[in-house]
Write an enzyme that holds these catalytic residues in place. Structure first.
Site, PDB file in Angstrom:
ATOM      1  N   ASN A 137     -43.651  74.191  35.797  1.00 33.38           N
ATOM      2  CA  ASN A 137     -43.393  72.756  35.765  1.00 33.38           C
ATOM      3  C   ASN A 137     -44.623  71.951  36.152  1.00 33.38           C
ATOM      4  O   ASN A 137     -45.513  72.435  36.855  1.00 33.38           O
ATOM      5  CB  ASN A 137     -42.246  72.392  36.714  1.00 33.38           C
ATOM      6  N   CYS A 138     -44.677  70.721  35.666  1.00 36.12           N
ATOM      7  CA  CYS A 138     -45.610  69.737  36.190  1.00 36.12           C
ATOM      8  C   CYS A 138     -44.761  68.743  36.971  1.00 36.12           C
ATOM      9  O   CYS A 138     -43.619  69.037  37.319  1.00 36.12           O
ATOM     10  CB  CYS A 138     -46.398  69.065  35.063  1.00 36.12           C
ATOM     11  N   VAL A 139     -45.278  67.578  37.250  1.00 34.63           N
ATOM     12  CA  VAL A 139     -44.549  66.643  38.109  1.00 34.63           C
ATOM     13  C   VAL A 139     -43.237  66.177  37.484  1.00 34.63           C
ATOM     14  O   VAL A 139     -42.242  66.000  38.171  1.00 34.63           O
ATOM     15  CB  VAL A 139     -45.440  65.432  38.456  1.00 34.63           C
ATOM     16  N   ARG A 198     -41.974  67.487  34.173  1.00 35.65           N
ATOM     17  CA  ARG A 198     -41.472  68.300  33.065  1.00 35.65           C
ATOM     18  C   ARG A 198     -41.301  69.760  33.455  1.00 35.65           C
ATOM     19  O   ARG A 198     -42.115  70.302  34.202  1.00 35.65           O
ATOM     20  CB  ARG A 198     -42.440  68.226  31.866  1.00 35.65           C
ATOM     21  N   SER A 205     -38.217  68.065  38.452  1.00 37.89           N
ATOM     22  CA  SER A 205     -38.621  69.197  37.614  1.00 37.89           C
ATOM     23  C   SER A 205     -38.850  70.472  38.422  1.00 37.89           C
ATOM     24  O   SER A 205     -38.464  71.560  37.999  1.00 37.89           O
ATOM     25  CB  SER A 205     -39.874  68.853  36.809  1.00 37.89           C
TER      26      SER A 205
END
Length: 843
Positions: free
Chosen positions: A193-195, A197, A237
């Protein structure tokens, strides 16, 4: 529980789905009905209620009745009206009864200014409205009864169990839905995950139910980037990804570990990470204990010799044991990973680390064994103690002047991983060979014998030699002239972290580290980590996206407190690319300074800020603090210099205009035709430049929505956290035989009825009002960028088909320029616009 709803004034009541405002008619703000007022003054609609919130313009009111929230919203889009149109008679936290006045509205003024008088009345949930009928009502006449099940009735013990056991957090629910629609773990080989998504590396796109994913309630968007599927869920996320990984690891089922791993696609790097990572908390705890021991010895609170003081001895043993005997846990983890017998693994690990090796035979220098003058003259099976290399054990053979022995493998890694792997395979083999009737007696015995023999005489000695070579090579790199090796390592360290091999390198360095050799490598790893923190801070300073700013800030805590940089890397610096590069450059510069100052970490310590205790002496501790600060500062500076949060729409479109011009010239198109195409595209770019105010106003609109989203996410996190706590309390109450049914009900009702809908609804209402008041702006913006893009696309389409180049990437560049603001606020995903002349253009 039944809640009676009365007419607040003479009015016509309609179905809520007939409301002209989609936010209400879609039931996204709750079930209810529509009030068409025939007079000006509104009275209470409840026999008893509490005023939870009065909107600042006095047009909307939130009431609480026995834990259920009700919203009364007078008129549509009335947030923009002057306050003199509405006169409120109540304040927050007032108690209301049936004949109490709420507010007065100037209906004539409302109609004069062309505002709808429709007044939606909604409540949370989808509870049934008994006796509801569309018709005219007089003030005080009963409209309907909202039937809320469960809330005030007693429940039998078995009902309590039934109601509680089905509870799942919203993150788990969403994780299950997403996991199912992407094709389960069988259809992706990586999830991270990113921040905002959750990202999947998809194996077969056809198995992804894309349209169904987009329809999920808590999904804000779904995008493809090659074979990577990006599911936009906002700041949650990380929590959703965590639940997906738990689902895949069988944490929510009784799946046997061995069976769960049977079909797992084997990868050396993923296997080693799966084996090594579970040991990191153990090593961190041991490092912190060692740091505490060092602080006490440095401050002379306890003697430096552990044998002089009982407390000092206990502290020393507590700290050094975990670091020295980590091999036992590695053997256990390896065996567990591959599905073997973990109890045999523990015993094998204990045998391979036993200190009894040191107390057998005559311990003498290798130069004086049976009169031998050199290592060449030592006989097979002689116990030696090589003082120069710190090696003792039963001599087997030599490689050059290096003696290979049977010995204890304290602080080692590779031999234990090998032992766990061999144990698993041998255990499977013995179960096939040994009859089931004899397996209980001889199975374990044979597994141990067949594992220990190769470990004693072949793999153990050879792998310890390999390990020694790796450790020596890394230490050798520290000695490269002018700090070249250390600088390169600092530059690349966080890239190495992404591969997972940093754990292997750190463990290898740990071998010599535990023997008392101070390390530059560990010091460099620290400044590289803090450089990434600086890159993250740089992005936070530059971004206007409040949601991203908040969630990026949350990734800093694991780094500073535990030395865990992966959330920050995957969530912030890598998706943005340039901050990662800026941070790596800052790490390289600071690593050179570490080399120049010869600033080595002396003893094991914890991760993050706790690593400071690994440096002995105030001077070294102050210097490393300075290095960390410089690393962060350089990264912030470089990030600000090279990273731009938002593309300049005009400049970026002109970049692709010039690129296309270059392509056409290289393709030998006539000069006048090239000029014609370029000028037409430049005209479209100038239109973008001339409409800067439109882009600016649109960004202001998104910023206002984004601020509300940031507040909503904060409230949702708080709500979910508290809900989980109440759930655990309810489970404990269910199992508590000393509680009465009534007491259990109270605790369960508290869990069942808990929410922060009051706070959320106020914000949702503000958000809907902003959206409604900005419809014209949004339509104008969307129409403009669509018009410009269609124009650019038309120009590209008109180019002679004989000129072969990747038009899609040029169009992607134009699209990215027009959607620059949407990209900043995660409303769009940046399209691939990297044009490569070798691949994307043919003469």
């Amino acid at each position: 529980m039944k809640i009676k709803i009365y007419a607040p004034l003479d009015c016509t009541i309609k179905n809520i789905r007939k409301c002209k405002d989609g936010a209400f008619s879609s039931l996204s703000l709750g079930n209810g009905f529509l009030i068409i007022p025939k007079e000006d003054e509104f009275y209470s609609m409840f026999e008893n209620a509490t005023v939870k919130s009065v909107f600042e313009t006095n047009h909307a009111y939130l009431f609480n009745v026995n834990g259920i929230e009700f919203l009364l919203h007078c008129g549509l889009n009335t947030v923009n009206l002057s306050s003199n149109v509405f006169t409120s008679y109540i304040d927050n936290n007032n108690n209301q009864s049936l004949n109490d006045r709420i507010f007065k509205v100037d209906i004539k003024q409302l109609k004069k200014e062309n505002f709808s008088v429709e007044t939606p009345f909604v409540y949370e949930g989808s509870y049934e409205m008994e006796g509801f009928e569309e018709k005219d009502y007089k003030r005080g006449e009963l409209i309907t009864i909202v039937n809320v099940p469960f809330t005030n009735r007693l429940i039998k013990d078995e009902k309590i169990e039934e109601d509680l056991e089905g509870y799942e957090s919203k993150f788990l629910k969403l994780a299950k839905e997403i996991n199912e629609l992407v094709g389960t773990k069988e259809n992706y080989d990586k999830v991270y995950n990113c921040v905002t998504r959750v990202r999947f590396k998809i194996l077969d796109k056809k198995k992804v139910k894309y349209e169904e994913l987009k329809k999920l309630l808590n999904i804000k968007g779904v995008n493809w980037a090659g074979n990577e599927l990006q599911v936009i869920v906002g700041g949650e996320s990380g929590l959703v990804k965590k639940e997906i990984k738990k689902l895949n690891n069988g944490d929510y089922s009784n799946i046997d570990f061995k069976k769960n791993n049977k079909d797992k696609k084997f990868s050396i790097s993923s296997a080693l990470s799966g084996i090594l990572v579970p040991c990191l908390p153990l090593l961190t705890a041991s490092g912190l204990l060692f740091a505490l021991y060092s602080i006490l010895t440095q401050s002379k609170a306890i003697p430096s010799d552990p044998q002089e003081n009982m407390f000092g001895f206990l502290m020393y043993i507590s700290s050094i044991t975990g670091l020295s005997l980590v091999g036992i846990f590695l053997c256990y983890n390896t065996t567990k990973y591959f599905g073997g017998n973990v109890y045999i693994a523990i015993l094998i690990g204990l045998i391979l680390t036993s200190r009894l090796y040191s107390f057998v035979g005559t311990q003498v220098s290798s130069e004086m064994v049976d009169g031998a003058k050199s290592i060449k003259d030592i006989a097979f099976g002689t116990f030696i103690n090589d003082i120069d290399r710190g090696i003792n054990g039963w001599y087997l053979f030599r490689i050059g002047d290096y003696p290979v022995t049977i010995r204890a493998y304290e602080g080692s890694i590779i031999p234990f991983v090998a032992a766990g792997f061999i144990l698993t395979k041998v255990d499977i083999l013995t179960k096939k060979i040994v009859p089931k009737s004899l397996d209980f007696i001889f199975g374990t015995f044979l597994t141990m014998i067949l594992t220990l023999i190769p470990m004693f005489f072949i793999l153990g000695p050879l792998l310890s030699l390999v390990e020694y070579g790796i450790s020596t090579a890394i230490i050798w790199m520290e000695k490269w002239p002018f700090g070249i090796g250390i600088t390169i390592y600092g530059l690349l360290y966080q890239a190495i972290v992404l591969t997972g091999t940093h754990n292997i390198i750190n463990m290898a360095v740990n071998i010599s580290f535990l023997k008392g050799t101070p390390s530059l490598i560990f010091a460099v790893a620290g400044v590289a980590m803090y450089a990434q923190a600086g890159g993250c801070i740089g992005v936070i300073l530059l971004t206007k996206n409040k949601v991203f700013k908040r969630n990026a800030g949350l990734t800093l805590a694991p780094l500073f407190l535990g030395g865990i940089s992966e959330p920050l890397l995957y969530g912030v610096t890598i998706p943005k690319i340039k901050p990662f590069i800026a941070s790596s450059l800052a790490a390289g510069i600071t690593s050179f300074l570490i080399y120049y100052l010869d600033l080595k970490i002396d003893i094991p310590a914890g991760g993050g800020l706790f690593a400071i205790f690994g440096f002995i002496g105030i001077k070294k501790q102050l210097l490393i603090l300075l290095m960390w600060t410089l690393s962060i500062g350089f990264a912030i500076l470089f990030t600000i210099l090279i990273y731009k949060e938002k593309l300049d729409e005009f400049k970026y479109s002109m970049k692709y205009n010039r690129l296309l011009k270059k392509i056409l010239i290289k393709s030998n198109l006539k000069e006048n035709e090239v000029s014609n195409v370029f000028n037409n595209l430049k005209e479209a770019s100038n239109e973008i430049k001339n409409n800067k105010l439109l882009f600016k106003n649109y960004e202001k609109y998104l910023i206002s929505l984004n601020c509300i989203d940031a507040k909503l996410e904060k409230i949702k996190f708080k709500e979910e956290k508290n809900k989980n706590k109440l759930y655990k309390s309810a489970i404990r109450a269910k199992k508590n035989k000393n509680l009465t049914v009534e007491d259990k009900n109270k605790i369960i009702l508290k869990f069942k009825n808990y929410n922060l809908n009051n706070e959320k609804n106020v914000l949702e209402l503000k958000k809907q009002n902003i959206i409604l008041t900005s419809v014209d702006l949004k339509n104008k913006f969307d129409n403009f960028i669509n018009k410009i893009f269609d124009k650019q696309k038309s120009i590209l389409t008109s180019i002679n088909e004989s000129i072969s180049f990747n038009k899609e990437k040029i169009l992607n560049g134009f699209s990215n320029s027009l959607n620059s603001i949407n990209l900043c606020y995660d409303l769009k995903t940046k399209l691939n616009d990297k044009f490569n002349f070798k691949k994307d253009w043919k003469m």
